[in-house]
Design a protein around this motif. Structure first.
Motif, PDB file in Angstrom:
ATOM      1  N   LEU A  75       0.828  -1.210   0.000  1.00  0.00           N
ATOM      2  CA  LEU A  75       0.000   0.000   0.000  1.00  0.00           C
ATOM      3  C   LEU A  75       0.864   1.262   0.000  1.00  0.00           C
ATOM      4  O   LEU A  75       0.540   2.247  -0.679  1.00  0.00           O
ATOM      5  N   THR A  76       1.965   1.239   0.739  1.00  0.00           N
ATOM      6  CA  THR A  76       2.864   2.390   0.750  1.00  0.00           C
ATOM      7  C   THR A  76       3.499   2.589  -0.620  1.00  0.00           C
ATOM      8  O   THR A  76       3.639   3.723  -1.092  1.00  0.00           O
ATOM      9  N   SER A  77       3.879   1.499  -1.258  1.00  0.00           N
ATOM     10  CA  SER A  77       4.457   1.600  -2.604  1.00  0.00           C
ATOM     11  C   SER A  77       3.441   2.167  -3.588  1.00  0.00           C
ATOM     12  O   SER A  77       3.778   3.017  -4.421  1.00  0.00           O
ATOM     13  N   GLY A  83       1.499   9.174  -5.553  1.00  0.00           N
ATOM     14  CA  GLY A  83       2.002  10.482  -5.149  1.00  0.00           C
ATOM     15  C   GLY A  83       3.012  11.033  -6.130  1.00  0.00           C
ATOM     16  O   GLY A  83       2.995  12.220  -6.456  1.00  0.00           O
ATOM     17  N   VAL A  84       3.900  10.178  -6.616  1.00  0.00           N
ATOM     18  CA  VAL A  84       4.897  10.618  -7.595  1.00  0.00           C
ATOM     19  C   VAL A  84       4.202  11.039  -8.881  1.00  0.00           C
ATOM     20  O   VAL A  84       4.562  12.051  -9.487  1.00  0.00           O
ATOM     21  N   VAL A  91       4.030  19.283 -11.076  1.00  0.00           N
ATOM     22  CA  VAL A  91       5.236  19.983 -11.530  1.00  0.00           C
ATOM     23  C   VAL A  91       5.138  20.308 -13.015  1.00  0.00           C
ATOM     24  O   VAL A  91       5.488  21.414 -13.445  1.00  0.00           O
ATOM     25  N   ILE A  92       4.650  19.349 -13.811  1.00  0.00           N
ATOM     26  CA  ILE A  92       4.515  19.603 -15.249  1.00  0.00           C
ATOM     27  C   ILE A  92       3.480  20.695 -15.506  1.00  0.00           C
ATOM     28  O   ILE A  92       3.675  21.564 -16.360  1.00  0.00           O
ATOM     29  N   SER A  93       2.376  20.677 -14.754  1.00  0.00           N
ATOM     30  CA  SER A  93       1.354  21.711 -14.930  1.00  0.00           C
ATOM     31  C   SER A  93       1.892  23.087 -14.569  1.00  0.00           C
ATOM     32  O   SER A  93       1.705  24.056 -15.313  1.00  0.00           O
ATOM     33  N   VAL A  94       2.559  23.189 -13.421  1.00  0.00           N
ATOM     34  CA  VAL A  94       3.114  24.480 -13.006  1.00  0.00           C
ATOM     35  C   VAL A  94       4.187  24.920 -13.992  1.00  0.00           C
ATOM     36  O   VAL A  94       4.248  26.100 -14.377  1.00  0.00           O
ATOM     37  N   GLY A  95       5.030  23.987 -14.431  1.00  0.00           N
ATOM     38  CA  GLY A  95       6.058  24.329 -15.416  1.00  0.00           C
ATOM     39  C   GLY A  95       5.454  24.775 -16.738  1.00  0.00           C
ATOM     40  O   GLY A  95       5.940  25.726 -17.356  1.00  0.00           O
ATOM     41  N   GLY A  96       4.395  24.094 -17.162  1.00  0.00           N
ATOM     42  CA  GLY A  96       3.738  24.475 -18.415  1.00  0.00           C
ATOM     43  C   GLY A  96       3.104  25.852 -18.324  1.00  0.00           C
ATOM     44  O   GLY A  96       3.197  26.661 -19.258  1.00  0.00           O
ATOM     45  N   LEU A  97       2.445  26.139 -17.197  1.00  0.00           N
ATOM     46  CA  LEU A  97       1.858  27.474 -17.018  1.00  0.00           C
ATOM     47  C   LEU A  97       2.946  28.542 -16.943  1.00  0.00           C
ATOM     48  O   LEU A  97       2.787  29.639 -17.490  1.00  0.00           O
TER      49      LEU A  97
END
Length: 161
Positions: A75-77, A83-84, A91-97
């Motif tokens: 479950l943690t994996s 989460g990753v 991160v991709i969304s913020v970077g794209g914006l």
């Protein structure tokens, strides 16, 4: 009534004992069990029944905590994987914006710079045309300046082409 239940209970107990002995016999005749009992560990456990019983109880009792631990690991994996993926998406969304904002700003800056360059070009070319116009050079040439007359003749040739 208690006497009538007693023979039925003894028959059920005998039936249970017969099924248990068949189960034990089938386990003892299993090829993997026979191979284990011929191994040095199996022979040692056969000579030390208390140790064998202790190991059996330990394995049976430890199966639940080990199972919970493995469930927690899985479950943690999965949570880390999700989460990753979510973090990567964020991160991709913020970077794209951010890239979109930077590109919009650069387009505005390029428009302003190209406008400034065009206005500067028009102003400089107008000033050069005004300062070095053939009309002014011919007026100065009448004063007898031979070099200016040559320059004015060259400029007139450029304008005609």
């Amino acid at each position: 009534m208690a006497k009538e239940d007693l023979p039925s209970a003894s028959k059920d107990l005998q039936e249970l004992q017969r099924k248990l002995s068949l189960l034990i016999e089938s386990i003892q005749n299993n090829s993997k069990v026979v191979a284990f009992m011929k191994s040095p560990v199996g022979q040692y456990l056969d000579r030390h029944p208390f140790l064998a019983l202790t190991m059996l109880v330990f394995v049976a009792v430890s199966a639940i905590p080990v199972g919970f631990f493995l469930l927690l690991v899985v479950l943690t994996s999965l949570a880390a994987l999700v989460g990753v993926i979510l973090l990567e998406g964020l991160v991709i969304s913020v970077g794209g914006l951010s890239l979109l904002c930077v590109l919009c700003g650069l387009s505005f800056v390029s428009l302003v710079m190209s406008g400034t360059i065009m206005v500067s070009y028009v102003m400089v070319s107008s000033l050069v045309n005004y300062w070095f116009s053939p009309r002014l050079l011919t007026q100065q040439n009448s004063g007898g300046d031979c070099q200016l007359a040559m320059k004015s003749a060259d400029l007139e040739g450029l304008y005609q082409e």
